[in-house]
Design an enzyme around this catalytic site. Structure first.
Site, short mmCIF file in Angstrom:
data_model
loop_
_atom_site.label_atom_id
_atom_site.label_comp_id
_atom_site.label_asym_id
_atom_site.label_seq_id
_atom_site.Cartn_x
_atom_site.Cartn_y
_atom_site.Cartn_z
N ARG A 261 0.82 -1.21 0.00
CA ARG A 261 0.00 0.00 0.00
C ARG A 261 0.86 1.25 0.00
O ARG A 261 1.84 1.33 0.71
CB ARG A 261 -0.92 0.02 1.24
CG ARG A 261 -1.86 -1.16 1.28
CD ARG A 261 -2.80 -1.10 2.45
NE ARG A 261 -3.62 -2.30 2.47
CZ ARG A 261 -4.53 -2.59 3.40
NH1 ARG A 261 -4.74 -1.72 4.38
NH2 ARG A 261 -5.23 -3.69 3.34
N ARG A 276 2.33 0.96 10.22
CA ARG A 276 1.88 1.37 8.89
C ARG A 276 3.04 1.27 7.90
O ARG A 276 3.84 2.19 7.77
CB ARG A 276 1.35 2.80 8.95
CG ARG A 276 0.48 3.21 7.78
CD ARG A 276 -0.06 4.62 7.97
NE ARG A 276 -0.98 4.70 9.10
CZ ARG A 276 -2.27 4.40 9.03
NH1 ARG A 276 -2.80 4.02 7.90
NH2 ARG A 276 -3.04 4.49 10.10
N GLU A 348 -6.20 -1.15 15.40
CA GLU A 348 -6.88 -2.09 14.50
C GLU A 348 -5.93 -3.21 14.06
O GLU A 348 -4.81 -2.94 13.62
CB GLU A 348 -7.36 -1.31 13.26
CG GLU A 348 -8.01 -2.19 12.23
CD GLU A 348 -8.30 -1.44 10.93
OE1 GLU A 348 -8.39 -0.18 10.98
OE2 GLU A 348 -8.43 -2.08 9.89
#
Length: 423
Positions: A261, A276, A348
């Site tokens: 991503r 991330r 999350e």
RNA sequence: GGAGGGAUGGCUGAGCGGCCGAAAGCGGCGGUCUUGAAAACCGUUGGGCGUGCAAGCGCCCCGUGGGUUCGAAUCCUACUCCCUCCGCCA
């Protein structure tokens, strides 16, 4: 894609759904295009019908040896006008398609209404926060001290937001992948698949990443292939353009893949640690279900994902995302958020969604009912779980005062029986 | 990378430029027969779109996109994928 018939017949339902999401949308434009589209279809089909009739007459005349030249001439002009109409239709259809493909899914009635993350509702809490008699460290500090996470060298090799796992770090990552795959295949009835990590444009459009989110994706140079941002894309598209048997449903797949991503909108956010990254590993659960029980299937899929954390004995909570926080393709989503004592936050670790018929309509995934009729399936998926985030959850929850990491019991068979690192 | 061959309905497999959305077989479904089953026989059996309350009617689809033609599954063309052989490679 939402049902064009719903857009046409109940535009107010669509408008209301989009309002709940906080997405302004000009439904009038779509309706106008739809209107135009259908009138062009009717017009050209009428002429085509004429054309077919004439064509048959010519064939008969020819067979009997009669002259058909005036009819042929008539057909020639008819053909020209059909071509003009078809061209117009193609333009309108493209515009309509472009407009419809960027409309998000309609939230399910059970989704809490809200404008964003702050309106998500915690629906479950499992376990409790562990108590430390020392100040728990963030995983990046632990990882660096133990020399099992090397962010500096990853940046040297590639750039920021990449990770080089070393020794026990690499082992832990690998162990978790195997642990999760085994759990879901042996205890939850999923079939393991190992799909391609690159997919074409059609597959990305089928699951909803395209056309709207191209800037989030890594695209190959000179090829219309993309690196997958989640296994959801290749696995859901396993059955695109297929008609499944009702008796085979639900179909349940589990896949390990890396995910790529761009994190384009996340500049400066979560820059430390494993949170991330541009590349991370994930075990993904995917289901193809009957429309009538897909929301029950979502609940059981969520339980399957939760089971990983239960077995690892790590505290977490589950939130139902509000309408304002729902992903583009989803009609209902639960997030599993794991407790991270080193950072004093919930993070999350899994997102479990029902896409209703939204993806199935785009990817043409259908099933044949007992009655013989064909209908769209419902597709679902959820992380089961994100591996890097599980590594960080274990590091932070299982750390000891002397800076070591205890191996959760369930994981020990996957790390050669080790109970602790360093041992 | 080089040389050939191919792509038709759930599957196998026919198909002269003009009732071909497509033969036939298999499979599936329904029925007859049977205590039940098998066999046999009869019937039925793709998808999408438009229109309509519906029955129906119309249009489109033979890998995909262009082209030739009054008319294309059938001819031409480009692309994609699959198979065989050679080379290279994990």
């Amino acid at each position: 894609m939402i049902d064009p018939k719903v857009i046409r017949e109940k535009p107010e339902v669509v408008t209301e759904a989009l309002r709940k999401r906080g997405a302004a949308f000009d439904i009038k434009q779509v309706l106008d295009l739809d209107e135009k589209r259908r009138s062009l279809i009717q017009e050209s089909e009428k002429k085509k019908s004429e054309k077919n009739e004439l064509s048959n007459e010519i064939a008969k005349l020819r067979k009997s040896g009669a002259d058909a030249s005036d009819k042929i001439e008539h057909l020639r002009t008819l053909g020209k006008s059909i071509e003009t109409l078809e061209q117009e239709l193609r333009v309108v259809e493209k515009e309509w398609d472009d407009a419809v493909l960027v409309i998000p899914n309609i939230p399910h009635s059970s989704v809490p209404e809200g404008s964003g993350e702050e309106d998500n509702q915690v629906v479950k809490v499992w376990g409790e926060k562990p108590v430390f008699d020392f100040e728990p460290q963030a995983h990046w500090d632990i990882g660096e001290k133990l020399d099992i996470l090397d962010f500096k060298r990853a940046a040297k090799i590639t750039g920021s937001r990449f990770i080089l796992y070393k020794s026990f770090g690499a082992l832990l990552e690998r162990a978790l992948i195997n642990f999760m795959l085994d759990l879901h295949t042996r205890e939850h009835g999923y079939t393991e698949v190992l799909p391609p990590f690159m997919v074409n444009r059609e597959a990305m459009t089928g699951t909803g990443q395209l056309p709207k989110f191209e800037e989030e994706l890594f695209k190959l140079d000179g090829l219309d292939y993309f690196l997958i941002p989640t296994a959801e894309v290749p696995v859901t598209n396993i059955h695109n353009n297929e008609i499944l048997k009702e008796d085979d449903l639900p179909i349940k797949y589990v896949a390990y893949t890396p995910c790529f991503r761009k994190e384009a909108g996340a500049h400066g956010k979560d820059t430390r640690g494993l949170t991330r990254l541009h590349q991370f590993n994930k075990v993904e659960l995917v289901k193809f279900a009957l429309p009538e029980n897909s929301y029950d299937e979502l609940e059981s899929l969520l339980l399957d994902a939760e089971d990983v954390l239960k077995k690892l004995n790590v505290h977490y909570r589950v939130s139902a995302l509000s309408t304002g926080d729902l992903g583009f393709s989803s009609s209902k989503t639960y997030d599993i958020e794991v407790w991270l004592p080193g950072q004093n936050i919930y993070r999350e670790i899994s997102s479990c969604s029902n896409f209703d018929s939204f993806q199935a309509r785009r990817a043409k995934i259908r099933y044949r009912k007992g009655s013989g009729k064909v209908d769209l399936v419902h597709t679902l998926n959820g992380s089961g779980l994100a591996i890097g985030r599980t590594v960080m959850a274990i590091m932070e929850n299982y750390q000891t005062q002397d800076g070591a990491i205890v191996v959760p019991e369930a994981l020990r068979p996957y790390v050669h029986g080790m109970t602790k690192f360093p041992s």
